[in-house]
Each structure stands twice: as C-alpha cells, then as structure tokens.
Enzyme design. Structure first.
Site, PDB file in Angstrom:
ATOM      1  N   LYS A 165      67.705  -3.590   4.835  1.00  0.00           N
ATOM      2  CA  LYS A 165      67.529  -3.357   6.275  1.00  0.00           C
ATOM      3  C   LYS A 165      68.192  -4.477   7.070  1.00  0.00           C
ATOM      4  CE  LYS A 165      63.999   0.009   6.640  1.00  0.00           C
ATOM      5  NZ  LYS A 165      62.698   0.287   6.129  1.00  0.00           N
ATOM      6  N   LYS A 203      69.257   7.724  -1.486  1.00  0.00           N
ATOM      7  CA  LYS A 203      67.917   8.324  -1.638  1.00  0.00           C
ATOM      8  C   LYS A 203      67.610   9.291  -0.485  1.00  0.00           C
ATOM      9  CE  LYS A 203      64.036   6.233  -0.237  1.00  0.00           C
ATOM     10  NZ  LYS A 203      62.690   5.664  -0.078  1.00  0.00           N
ATOM     11  N   LYS A 257      62.739  10.000   4.509  1.00  0.00           N
ATOM     12  CA  LYS A 257      62.197  10.676   5.682  1.00  0.00           C
ATOM     13  C   LYS A 257      62.610   9.994   6.978  1.00  0.00           C
ATOM     14  CE  LYS A 257      57.541   9.313   4.607  1.00  0.00           C
ATOM     15  NZ  LYS A 257      57.473   7.840   4.688  1.00  0.00           N
TER      16      LYS A 257
HETATM   17  P1  ATP Z   1      61.237   5.687   4.723  1.00  0.00           P
HETATM   18  O1  ATP Z   1      62.494   6.485   4.803  1.00  0.00           O
HETATM   19  O2  ATP Z   1      60.513   5.584   6.035  1.00  0.00           O
HETATM   20  O3  ATP Z   1      61.408   4.365   4.033  1.00  0.00           O
HETATM   21  P2  ATP Z   1      60.435   7.229   2.444  1.00  0.00           P
HETATM   22  O4  ATP Z   1      60.854   8.648   2.592  1.00  0.00           O
HETATM   23  O5  ATP Z   1      61.205   6.371   1.526  1.00  0.00           O
HETATM   24  O6  ATP Z   1      60.245   6.546   3.850  1.00  0.00           O
HETATM   25  P3  ATP Z   1      57.849   6.255   1.732  1.00  0.00           P
HETATM   26  O7  ATP Z   1      56.668   6.399   2.579  1.00  0.00           O
HETATM   27  O8  ATP Z   1      58.509   4.938   1.725  1.00  0.00           O
HETATM   28  O9  ATP Z   1      58.946   7.352   2.026  1.00  0.00           O
HETATM   29  O10 ATP Z   1      57.504   6.658   0.238  1.00  0.00           O
HETATM   30  C1  ATP Z   1      56.383   7.334  -0.170  1.00  0.00           C
HETATM   31  C2  ATP Z   1      56.479   7.559  -1.654  1.00  0.00           C
HETATM   32  O11 ATP Z   1      57.498   8.523  -1.931  1.00  0.00           O
HETATM   33  C3  ATP Z   1      56.853   6.309  -2.445  1.00  0.00           C
HETATM   34  O12 ATP Z   1      56.138   6.315  -3.661  1.00  0.00           O
HETATM   35  C4  ATP Z   1      58.312   6.469  -2.689  1.00  0.00           C
HETATM   36  O13 ATP Z   1      58.744   5.796  -3.849  1.00  0.00           O
HETATM   37  C5  ATP Z   1      58.425   7.985  -2.859  1.00  0.00           C
HETATM   38  N1  ATP Z   1      59.751   8.460  -2.481  1.00  0.00           N
HETATM   39  C6  ATP Z   1      60.318   8.367  -1.257  1.00  0.00           C
HETATM   40  N2  ATP Z   1      61.536   8.923  -1.253  1.00  0.00           N
HETATM   41  C7  ATP Z   1      61.751   9.365  -2.527  1.00  0.00           C
HETATM   42  C8  ATP Z   1      62.839  10.037  -3.167  1.00  0.00           C
HETATM   43  N3  ATP Z   1      63.940  10.349  -2.503  1.00  0.00           N
HETATM   44  N4  ATP Z   1      62.712  10.339  -4.474  1.00  0.00           N
HETATM   45  C9  ATP Z   1      61.579  10.036  -5.164  1.00  0.00           C
HETATM   46  N5  ATP Z   1      60.521   9.412  -4.616  1.00  0.00           N
HETATM   47  C10 ATP Z   1      60.595   9.079  -3.318  1.00  0.00           C
END
Ligand code: ATP
Ligand code: LTN
Length: 328
Positions: free
Chosen positions: A111, A194, A197
């Site tokens: 970041k 990745k 969201k």
């Molecule tokens: P942000 O984009 O705001 O960082 P995020 O989509 O990565 O959010 P988190 O709240 O950080 O979501 O993650 C929630 C859970 O989902 C964590 O255990 C994370 O490892 C898992 N996760 C998030 N994105 C993925 C992905 N693309 N594939 C597998 N697991 C994921």
C-alpha cells in the site's frame, strides 16, 4: 476440539475470493471446533470509509456469513467493535511488537509503495497487531484465511512467543489453516492479481451480483489464445483460475473438469461455469434477502457479542495481571 478465529473486513462487498478462500473453511470447521467468526469493522477503518456504507456492509457481511452456511448454534458470530477487549489487547501487544517487524509486513509495504506513506494512517501500520489481538484473545489454535494473510498469522505467533517468554505461558500459538488449491482466487481481468473487494470491477465476482452480471463477468474473463481447457498456472493463469473456481464450487477435481471439457472451446467452458456459479449463488442470495433485515440477525449478533465479551474480558484481565497492570 480446537479454538478457531477468523474475520473479514467490511471494506467492500463480499467476493467469490472471500467465499472460496475463507468462508468455505469456516463452514467446514464449525462442526468440530469452537469457532468465533467476526466482522472486523475496526480493521476496515484503517483506510477511509463512508459512514453509511460501513454501517450497511458490516451487517451485510454478518448476514452473508449465515447465508453461506455458518450456523450460529455452532459458531459465535459477532462484530469486532462490540467487543472492546480487542482494542485493549491490541495496545498491550503493540507495546510488545517491534517497529522492524511491522516494516516487513508486505500488505503495508504494497500500500505504501502504491501511494506513498502520505495519508496512510498509523492504524494501517499497526493493523497486524490488532489482528494478532483478535486471534490471541480467543486462544485460537487455527486461523482459517486465504493465502494473502499467512504473514499476518505468523506475526501473531511471533508476538505470542515473545510475550510468553517475557511474562510466562499466556497465549496459544496460532497456525494458519488454508486450502492447498484455491487459497488465492485471482482477478478475472488480471489473473496475476488477487480478486479483491476493495477494487471491485469487472474482474471481481460479488456474492450478491445479479446472475446476468455474473454471466457477463465470466464471459469476459481474460484467457489465452490457445483455447484448450487445461490447468497450467504459469502459462495459462486465466483459464487455471476459472478451473479452480469451477472445481471449488462443484467439488469436481481439476482433472475431472479437464476431461469434461476436453472438446470444448473457451466460450462453452465459460458458459458452463457461469451457469454453475448462478446455481450455486442463488440460494445464498435468497437466504441473505430473508435474513438481512430480520430481527433474527440482530439477535444472533447480540448473543454473539455477549459470548465473545465474556471470553475476551477474562483473557484481557489475565494478560493485564501478567504485565502488572493491576491495583489489588
Ligand atoms: P481488501 O480488498 O479490502 O483488502 P479482501 O477482499 O482482500 O479485502 P479481506 O477482508 O481482506 O478481503 O479478506 C477476508 C478473507 O478472505 C481473508 O481470509 C482473505 O485471505 C480471504 N481472501 C480475500 N481475497 C481472496 C482471494 N482472492 N482468494 C482467496 N482468499 C481471499
Ligand atoms: N487481516 C485480515 C482480516 C482480519 C483477520 C483477523 C483474519 C482481521 N483480523 C483475525 C483472521 C483472523 C484480512 O485482511 N483479510
């Protein structure tokens, strides 16, 4: 029976990546273990959030936990900010965490590299310590997360080891619990990144996406020019990601899928995947709509907060005593 803790930030709408990487394991673990599943709203505010969106998404995620199969009779479901012991323990652990350790955290480094450190909050920097507090507060043995969170579970473990050495046995050492395949679902438009969201666009399937949108996003997913449905992460990252998604939602193995689509072109394969996704997501959406504005959801979260507060307050008192923060 192990203790399990995990959380998801209400920083956006839940994605298929969150479901496959994390929630499927929450559902699996709840049958045999003592589970705490949390909406980690305090982690979401480490970056700017709109007040109304934050409020809405926090409940959306709690409702989606239930819609995806988390059973409040088996697991404790709650909102992080309703259990003040998380921030209390967070501070106590910050005083036992080195700046050098935080400087090595790749999520913060990424970041900071993208936008520079101007405008980044100190909360974002110490984020992993609050996450360690979440985990250690419940004496968690296992932490079900996606691949990207392994480093954060490791620092929680390092902090626990250091604290135990300094003050005597206090914390259980947690371990990551992740899928071997599917622990990282990739963006449909850029399969080297990745699915996330917080940059939700055409490359990201949301659990609450309309079926038409799901079809559109899958049909326009980036693939290669070969048109052979075969898993090869290095050379065919797009189609490999789609195969992983297909396999995870149907429980068919990658080999079975390669066999099933041996004579199909990418268009046919994508259409079949989109149909499977809609079949899989529709009951989740129906259950979400039933529960999202119900009294049932509030009752479950009230009960969850009560159980979590009981456990967490007792733990924080023990930790304070060890440190010497005690009058009598
Ligand atoms: P942000 O984009 O705001 O960082 P995020 O989509 O990565 O959010 P988190 O709240 O950080 O979501 O993650 C929630 C859970 O989902 C964590 O255990 C994370 O490892 C898992 N996760 C998030 N994105 C993925 C992905 N693309 N594939 C597998 N697991 C994921
Ligand atoms: N950092 C995690 C969310 C999170 C978490 C936790 C996960 C906060 N606290 C405790 C597991 C256990 C993320 O960004 N996905």
């Amino acid at each position: 029976m192990a203790n399990i803790f995990s959380g998801i930030k209400p920083s956006g709408d839940l994605t298929l990546g969150n479901y496959i990487g994390a929630i499927t394991n929450f559902v699996k673990l709840q049958d045999e273990h003592n589970c705490y599943f949390c909406v980690v709203d305090l982690h979401a505010i480490t970056v700017p959030q709109d007040r109304a969106d934050l409020k809405k998404r926090t409940k959306d995620i709690a409702a989606l936990y239930l819609a995806c199969g988390i059973d409040p009779k088996k697991a404790t479901v709650f909102i992080q900010s309703e259990v003040p012991a998380h921030t209390q323990l967070g501070w106590l652990l910050e005083c036992n965490t080195y700046i050098g350790e935080l400087n090595r955290m790749t999520q913060f480094k990424d970041k900071a590299q993208k936008n520079g450190t101007d405008g980044l909050t100190s909360g974002l920097y110490t984020y992993p310590v609050l996450m360690a507090a979440d985990i250690l507060l419940y004496d968690s043995n296992l932490v079900p997360v996606g691949d990207d969170q392994k480093q954060h579970v490791e620092i929680a473990r390092d902090i626990a080891v250091r604290f135990n050495n300094k003050y005597g046995e206090t914390f259980i050492l947690p371990e990551t619990y992740a899928h071997k395949v599917g622990a990282r679902i990739m963006d449909l438009q850029d399969p080297t990144k990745k699915m996330s969201k917080s940059d939700n666009d055409k490359g990201c399937i949301l659990l609450l996406d309309d079926p038409k949108i799901i079809h559109k996003k899958i049909m326009s997913a980036i693939t290669d020019s070969e048109s052979i449905v075969k898993f090869d992460k290095e050379n065919k990252p797009g189609i490999s990601n789609l195969l992983t998604i297909y396999s995870k939602i149907t429980n068919l193995t990658i080999e079975e899928l390669e066999g099933k689509f041996v004579n199909a072109n990418y268009g046919e394969f994508k259409k079949a995947l989109a149909d499977e996704l809609v079949t899989f997501i529709t009951p989740i959406q129906n259950r979400f709509n039933e529960i999202r504005n119900s009294k049932e959801l509030d009752d479950i979260l009230d009960e969850g907060a009560m159980i979590a507060n009981q456990y967490a307050n007792r733990k924080v008192q023990k930790v304070m005593k060890k440190i010497g923060l005690i009058r009598k």
